[in-house]
Design a protein around this motif. Structure first.
Motif, PDB file in Angstrom:
ATOM      1  N   VAL A   1       4.236   0.470  13.123  1.00 12.81           N
ATOM      2  CA  VAL A   1       2.830  -0.341  12.064  1.00 12.81           C
ATOM      3  C   VAL A   1       1.362   0.241  12.597  1.00 12.81           C
ATOM      4  N   VAL A   2       0.239   0.698  12.436  1.00 14.87           N
ATOM      5  CA  VAL A   2      -1.342   1.071  12.331  1.00 14.87           C
ATOM      6  C   VAL A   2      -1.767   0.052  11.363  1.00 14.87           C
TER       7      VAL A   2
ATOM      8  N   TYR B   1       4.635  -3.809   3.682  1.00 16.82           N
ATOM      9  CA  TYR B   1       4.098  -4.382   5.240  1.00 16.82           C
ATOM     10  C   TYR B   1       3.805  -5.687   5.081  1.00 16.82           C
ATOM     11  N   ILE B   2       4.404  -6.451   5.982  1.00 19.38           N
ATOM     12  CA  ILE B   2       4.950  -8.371   6.536  1.00 19.38           C
ATOM     13  C   ILE B   2       4.821  -8.388   7.473  1.00 19.38           C
TER      14      ILE B   2
ATOM     15  N   ALA C   1       0.748  -1.037  -0.251  1.00 18.75           N
ATOM     16  CA  ALA C   1      -0.207  -0.146  -0.286  1.00 18.75           C
ATOM     17  C   ALA C   1       0.764   1.560  -0.244  1.00 18.75           C
ATOM     18  N   ASP C   2       0.397   2.507   0.130  1.00 17.89           N
ATOM     19  CA  ASP C   2       1.340   3.201   0.653  1.00 17.89           C
ATOM     20  C   ASP C   2       1.718   3.268   1.856  1.00 17.89           C
TER      21      ASP C   2
ATOM     22  N   GLY D   1      -2.024   1.011   5.180  1.00 23.97           N
ATOM     23  CA  GLY D   1      -1.217   1.565   4.639  1.00 23.97           C
ATOM     24  C   GLY D   1      -0.774   2.891   5.987  1.00 23.97           C
ATOM     25  N   GLU D   2      -0.444   2.709   6.651  1.00 23.25           N
ATOM     26  CA  GLU D   2       0.173   3.673   7.521  1.00 23.25           C
ATOM     27  C   GLU D   2       0.812   3.405   9.276  1.00 23.25           C
TER      28      GLU D   2
END
Length: 275
Positions: free
Chosen positions: A170-171, A242-243, A126-127, A215-216
């Motif tokens: 990460v969110v 994001y993993i 994502a962004d 994506g944050e």
């Protein structure tokens, strides 16, 4: 008596008066010991056909013979080099969705992002929007971010909110019918590998966001990846992976060194695992 007879008698008398020569002594046998030769008698080689010496054996070591490939039991050599962005991206090329739908990257945008599952991890592409929530600081506060919140879903070991400026986190979306992160072993403190371009950084799950947006990440996460961390104009429009490693956890959640150590270990295991 004739003259001849007289002469004969005279001569016989002379002979009787002349002493006889002593008898000749016979030579006595030698009694000296016989001189024996003490020089060693040279050995005489027997004829070739009578020789019984064993044949000379060559004692050179026999070279070891490698066992066939199928018989070798040595474990494969595992690399100890840091896991690269390319290594991780190669493991998440394809998506097997675990979410029951897709997420938006921003409010009002089309929902296009699924949460994908693979062995030992979930991931999404994502962004990156900047989450400046948590304990206020000089760069994350109500003046710098009009959407600022002084709390985070997960807290530090002392009970206070995380600091977006100090803790890479990460969110994840709040649980919903689309996806509940808890059902995949994702919780506060779970270890995340965040990949952007050729960089890999390790963070933790530290906050939850809107149930329909994904994506944050925190100010510190963006800054470590070379992304503008400004909460108003910063972030990355796309290209962030994001993993999240399932069932992993850093305690205390704010210990970034522990997050990096765990992340490197989990990423290596993830990359080396057979698909």
């Amino acid at each position: 008596m004739s003259r001849v007879q007289s002469l004969t008698l005279a001569m016989a008398g002379v002979a009787l008066l002349t002493p006889s020569p002593p008898p000749t002594t016979a030579p006595q046998p030698r009694t000296e010991p016989v001189v024996r030769r003490t020089d060693p008698v040279p050995a005489v080689d027997p004829p070739a056909e009578a020789r019984t010496e064993p044949p000379v054996r060559i004692m050179d070591p026999v070279p070891a013979v490698d066992p066939p490939a199928e018989a070798r039991t040595e474990p494969p050599v595992r690399s100890t080099d840091p896991v690269s962005a390319a290594d991780l991206l190669a493991k998440v090329r394809t998506c097997a969705p675990v979410s029951h739908g897709r997420y938006r990257e921003d409010h009002g945008a089309e929902a296009t992002v699924p949460v994908c599952g693979t062995r030992g991890a979930v991931f999404w592409k994502a962004d990156m929007d900047i989450d400046c929530d948590g304990s206020p600081g000089p760069r994350c506060n109500a003046r710098t971010d009009p959407y600022f919140s002084a709390s985070t879903a997960f807290t530090r070991s002392d009970g206070r909110p995380l600091s977006s400026e100090e803790t890479p986190y990460v969110v994840v979306p709040a649980p919903s019918a689309v996806w509940d992160h808890r059902s995949h072993g994702v919780r506060g403190g779970s270890v995340v590998a965040v990949v952007y371009r050729d960089r890999v950084r390790y963070a933790v799950v530290g906050d939850t966001g809107p149930a329909d947006i994904i994506g944050e990440a925190s100010y510190a996460t963006a800054e470590s990846l070379g992304i503008d961390p400004d909460p108003l104009v910063g972030g990355a429009p796309s290209g962030v992976t994001y993993i999240v490693f399932e069932n992993s956890r850093v305690t205390p959640v704010e210990d970034h060194r522990a997050a990096v150590a765990a992340g490197e270990r989990l990423a290596r295991r993830f990359v080396d695992a057979d698909d």
